[in-house]
Design a protein around this motif. Sequence first.
Motif, PDB file in Angstrom:
ATOM      1  N   CYS A 241       6.898 -26.714  26.275  1.00 13.83           N
ATOM      2  CA  CYS A 241       6.694 -26.203  27.629  1.00 13.83           C
ATOM      3  C   CYS A 241       5.670 -25.073  27.619  1.00 13.83           C
ATOM      4  O   CYS A 241       5.775 -24.129  26.849  1.00 13.83           O
ATOM      5  CB  CYS A 241       8.015 -25.716  28.206  1.00 13.83           C
ATOM      6  N   GLU A 242       4.664 -25.227  28.489  1.00 12.74           N
ATOM      7  CA  GLU A 242       3.636 -24.200  28.609  1.00 12.74           C
ATOM      8  C   GLU A 242       4.115 -23.224  29.685  1.00 12.74           C
ATOM      9  O   GLU A 242       4.135 -23.563  30.867  1.00 12.74           O
ATOM     10  CB  GLU A 242       2.356 -24.912  29.050  1.00 12.74           C
ATOM     11  N   ILE A 243       4.528 -22.031  29.268  1.00 17.60           N
ATOM     12  CA  ILE A 243       5.017 -21.049  30.246  1.00 17.60           C
ATOM     13  C   ILE A 243       3.815 -20.312  30.838  1.00 17.60           C
ATOM     14  O   ILE A 243       3.017 -19.725  30.121  1.00 17.60           O
ATOM     15  CB  ILE A 243       6.004 -20.050  29.593  1.00 17.60           C
ATOM     16  N   VAL A 244       3.708 -20.431  32.153  1.00 19.35           N
ATOM     17  CA  VAL A 244       2.589 -19.817  32.854  1.00 19.35           C
ATOM     18  C   VAL A 244       3.010 -18.419  33.313  1.00 19.35           C
ATOM     19  O   VAL A 244       4.054 -18.265  33.944  1.00 19.35           O
ATOM     20  CB  VAL A 244       2.180 -20.682  34.067  1.00 19.35           C
ATOM     21  N   ALA A 249       5.143 -12.586  39.827  1.00 19.58           N
ATOM     22  CA  ALA A 249       5.510 -13.972  40.089  1.00 19.58           C
ATOM     23  C   ALA A 249       4.430 -14.679  40.903  1.00 19.58           C
ATOM     24  O   ALA A 249       4.091 -15.846  40.642  1.00 19.58           O
ATOM     25  CB  ALA A 249       6.841 -14.021  40.829  1.00 19.58           C
ATOM     26  N   GLY A 250       3.855 -13.968  41.879  1.00 20.66           N
ATOM     27  CA  GLY A 250       2.836 -14.563  42.737  1.00 20.66           C
ATOM     28  C   GLY A 250       1.612 -14.982  41.941  1.00 20.66           C
ATOM     29  O   GLY A 250       1.081 -16.080  42.130  1.00 20.66           O
ATOM     30  N   ALA A 252       1.499 -15.669  38.723  1.00 17.64           N
ATOM     31  CA  ALA A 252       1.881 -16.785  37.854  1.00 17.64           C
ATOM     32  C   ALA A 252       1.866 -18.090  38.653  1.00 17.64           C
ATOM     33  O   ALA A 252       1.424 -19.138  38.171  1.00 17.64           O
ATOM     34  CB  ALA A 252       3.265 -16.546  37.264  1.00 17.64           C
ATOM     35  N   ALA A 253       2.330 -18.021  39.901  1.00 14.04           N
ATOM     36  CA  ALA A 253       2.378 -19.210  40.764  1.00 14.04           C
ATOM     37  C   ALA A 253       0.971 -19.738  41.038  1.00 14.04           C
ATOM     38  O   ALA A 253       0.728 -20.946  40.995  1.00 14.04           O
ATOM     39  CB  ALA A 253       3.079 -18.864  42.075  1.00 14.04           C
ATOM     40  N   VAL A 254       0.043 -18.825  41.303  1.00 11.88           N
ATOM     41  CA  VAL A 254      -1.340 -19.211  41.563  1.00 11.88           C
ATOM     42  C   VAL A 254      -1.942 -19.857  40.319  1.00 11.88           C
ATOM     43  O   VAL A 254      -2.580 -20.909  40.373  1.00 11.88           O
ATOM     44  CB  VAL A 254      -2.173 -17.967  42.012  1.00 11.88           C
ATOM     45  N   LEU A 256      -0.324 -21.369  37.993  1.00 17.81           N
ATOM     46  CA  LEU A 256       0.297 -22.691  37.822  1.00 17.81           C
ATOM     47  C   LEU A 256      -0.462 -23.737  38.632  1.00 17.81           C
ATOM     48  O   LEU A 256      -0.802 -24.817  38.122  1.00 17.81           O
ATOM     49  CB  LEU A 256       1.770 -22.652  38.261  1.00 17.81           C
ATOM     50  N   ALA A 257      -0.761 -23.408  39.878  1.00 16.46           N
ATOM     51  CA  ALA A 257      -1.487 -24.347  40.745  1.00 16.46           C
ATOM     52  C   ALA A 257      -2.856 -24.681  40.134  1.00 16.46           C
ATOM     53  O   ALA A 257      -3.265 -25.839  40.088  1.00 16.46           O
ATOM     54  CB  ALA A 257      -1.643 -23.750  42.139  1.00 16.46           C
ATOM     55  N   VAL A 258      -3.522 -23.649  39.619  1.00 15.76           N
ATOM     56  CA  VAL A 258      -4.859 -23.847  39.028  1.00 15.76           C
ATOM     57  C   VAL A 258      -4.774 -24.771  37.812  1.00 15.76           C
ATOM     58  O   VAL A 258      -5.554 -25.703  37.659  1.00 15.76           O
ATOM     59  CB  VAL A 258      -5.472 -22.472  38.653  1.00 15.76           C
ATOM     60  N   ARG A 259      -3.770 -24.511  36.970  1.00 19.98           N
ATOM     61  CA  ARG A 259      -3.651 -25.338  35.750  1.00 19.98           C
ATOM     62  C   ARG A 259      -3.302 -26.786  36.080  1.00 19.98           C
ATOM     63  O   ARG A 259      -3.794 -27.719  35.444  1.00 19.98           O
ATOM     64  CB  ARG A 259      -2.578 -24.765  34.829  1.00 19.98           C
ATOM     65  N   LEU A 260      -2.417 -26.977  37.055  1.00 21.39           N
ATOM     66  CA  LEU A 260      -2.042 -28.352  37.424  1.00 21.39           C
ATOM     67  C   LEU A 260      -3.263 -29.087  37.969  1.00 21.39           C
ATOM     68  O   LEU A 260      -3.452 -30.276  37.725  1.00 21.39           O
ATOM     69  CB  LEU A 260      -0.914 -28.350  38.460  1.00 21.39           C
TER      70      LEU A 260
ATOM     71  N   ALA B 308      10.529 -29.494  30.271  1.00 18.48           N
ATOM     72  CA  ALA B 308       9.398 -29.343  31.171  1.00 18.48           C
ATOM     73  C   ALA B 308       8.080 -29.224  30.402  1.00 18.48           C
ATOM     74  O   ALA B 308       8.068 -28.812  29.241  1.00 18.48           O
ATOM     75  CB  ALA B 308       9.601 -28.118  32.055  1.00 18.48           C
ATOM     76  N   HIS B 309       6.991 -29.585  31.074  1.00 17.67           N
ATOM     77  CA  HIS B 309       5.651 -29.443  30.491  1.00 17.67           C
ATOM     78  C   HIS B 309       5.042 -28.098  30.876  1.00 17.67           C
ATOM     79  O   HIS B 309       4.321 -27.495  30.101  1.00 17.67           O
ATOM     80  CB  HIS B 309       4.754 -30.586  30.948  1.00 17.67           C
ATOM     81  N   GLY B 311       6.058 -24.308  32.952  1.00 20.81           N
ATOM     82  CA  GLY B 311       7.163 -23.530  33.490  1.00 20.81           C
ATOM     83  C   GLY B 311       6.710 -22.184  34.010  1.00 20.81           C
ATOM     84  O   GLY B 311       5.739 -21.609  33.508  1.00 20.81           O
ATOM     85  N   ALA B 322       3.443 -18.358  47.113  1.00 19.32           N
ATOM     86  CA  ALA B 322       2.145 -18.149  46.469  1.00 19.32           C
ATOM     87  C   ALA B 322       1.593 -19.471  45.936  1.00 19.32           C
ATOM     88  O   ALA B 322       0.396 -19.762  46.063  1.00 19.32           O
ATOM     89  CB  ALA B 322       2.298 -17.146  45.332  1.00 19.32           C
ATOM     90  N   PHE B 323       2.489 -20.276  45.360  1.00 15.55           N
ATOM     91  CA  PHE B 323       2.095 -21.580  44.812  1.00 15.55           C
ATOM     92  C   PHE B 323       1.557 -22.470  45.934  1.00 15.55           C
ATOM     93  O   PHE B 323       0.489 -23.083  45.810  1.00 15.55           O
ATOM     94  CB  PHE B 323       3.322 -22.209  44.131  1.00 15.55           C
ATOM     95  N   LYS B 326      -1.929 -21.357  47.237  1.00 17.07           N
ATOM     96  CA  LYS B 326      -3.031 -21.761  46.357  1.00 17.07           C
ATOM     97  C   LYS B 326      -3.248 -23.276  46.435  1.00 17.07           C
ATOM     98  O   LYS B 326      -4.401 -23.750  46.423  1.00 17.07           O
ATOM     99  CB  LYS B 326      -2.720 -21.327  44.914  1.00 17.07           C
TER     100      LYS B 326
END
Lengths: 266, 333
Positions: A241-244, A249-250, A252-254, A256-260, B308-309, B311, B322-323, B326
């Motif tokens: 698991c790649e922990i972002v 938290a905000g 990290a969420a952004v 995550l979206a970029v990496r996906l 999970a891949h 997290g 936020a997610f 973006k």
Amino acid sequence: MHIIVCVKQIPDPEIPSAKFKIDPATKKVVPPAGVPPVISVFDERAVEAACQLKDKNGAKITVISMGQGKVADVVKHALSMGADDGITLQDSAFDNLDSYGTAHVLSKAIQKIGEYDLVLCGRQAADWDSGQVGSILAEMLGIPVVTIARNIQAADGGLRVERVLKDGYEVVQAPMPCLVTVSNEVGLPRLPTGMGIITATRKKIPAWTAQDIEIDPAQVAPEGAHTEIVKLSVPIRDVQCEIVTGKDAGEAAVELAVRLRAANII
Amino acid sequence: MDTHKGILLCGEIEKGRLAPITVELLGIGRVLADKTGQELSILLMGSDVGGLSEEALAYGADKVYVAENPLLEHYHSDACTMVAADLCRKALPSILLLGNTDIGRDLAPRLAGRLQAGLATDAVELDIDPDTGLLVVTRPVFGGNALASVMVRNVRPQIATVRPKTVKPAEKDTSRQGQVIRMVAEVASSTLKVQVVERVEEKVEGVRLEDAEVVVSGGRGIGSSQNYEMIWELARLLEGAVGATRPACEEGWIPMLHQVGQTGKIVSPKLYIAVALSGAMQHIAGCSGSKCIVAINQDPEANIFKVAHYGVVGDFKEILPAFMGKLKELLAK
């Protein structure tokens, strides 16, 4: 109405998977130390369904459980929820039976109990997840079976049962006696009451052996089993698991979206 | 036991066509039949199903048994058990395969009881043991924590139900030939002990879980049906379906039909976003086939991070807005 509920004692399925151990040589699960076994979740729902019928229509509930060691504990649990009588089926001949063998033992015990209107089982045991015993038992008893019920009501001298389907449900009318397997949709199991616990503690729970229910141990010997587990293993998970992370938290969420997006997943 | 030969499949029909699980059974059935040099047959039960025989042959069956009766229009447990058991007694198959579906889950154990046979349910892998030529069925047990390989001994047929989407579907070849046998499917309505009163289809809001490319699921940590609205919003944004764990359904935050897991739906989308769910093994069993799993959870030790891949550790109430913000920006590009 006399309802017989079949319950099973299983290793606690809520333990973290890190505590889950098997012995590949004996093809058995090693019970986690210090964690007491519990009543199988769907069987607890079957007890709940029986109690709902008892609340509405009045019924006598007999709980039976085949197992080893502290199997009487799961029967007591059912008694504390509102069941009236309990019986355990304990004999070294009953160890390690497959679904067919289990159904055979239960059918003999039910025949010894005698008169009944309804047999309830969980839709599957929450350990081996086979989902076979209820239906095989009904075939052995020669009674109709309705599987994976989400609601059971007494109606027109029989039962009106809702069966869970992939895209909805089916309503069936079954005569009694019959067997119904119960799914979790029937509702959360009630908590034992103080009075229920006291009654359950005082209740005598007879333990029936193979001889008591007229089973010749040779009939259920491992050599004659219908199925055999030839291998038991723990699957290897190679996921890393790649922990972002981010400064909060905000962020990290952004990230995550970029990496996906970068990985072409979204 | 040498009297039992061949592989028999129990077909399912959906909207007048062979159901996807049936095409999958024909796929694995053909592989097993070729390995053992046996014949592959399929039973089709319904009110008007003869027209599907050609399709079944094209997908690899050598023989199609057609059992037609108006009482078989919809699956009826008593009727189908009677017809299928009758065929097994006459055709004496060595192996009998069904789908681990609404139908197979009900029918297979009844047949095992009635035929005094042996059954392994929910197979994710099927093979032939090279020494004995017998079927070896591998199935998840203990909520997917372990895999058990099971063989049927002493009795026939060797029955298994196969989990949908785990084996390769058959490929169609319209030049294939085979035999179609019409059975006398006598089902007197008086012998049906259980009467079906009605079937109720419950419409799932949004995208169907089974068809979705993206699934967003919430667990107990979501906390309320109001908070669940965020799961819906994210799913809408990604044109995905909404799933849930058993506890989230039981709390009443979302209808039971959305439950993903061993006793709910089994999904295998491109992207599975697991929000505030710990990852109980029975839930993982329903989503482990997803190509990419993203976990959002406050507890860094939660089991979901083990499967999970990607997290993010933290509070979903801060992460999701936020997610989504973006995402909107990225998706607009």
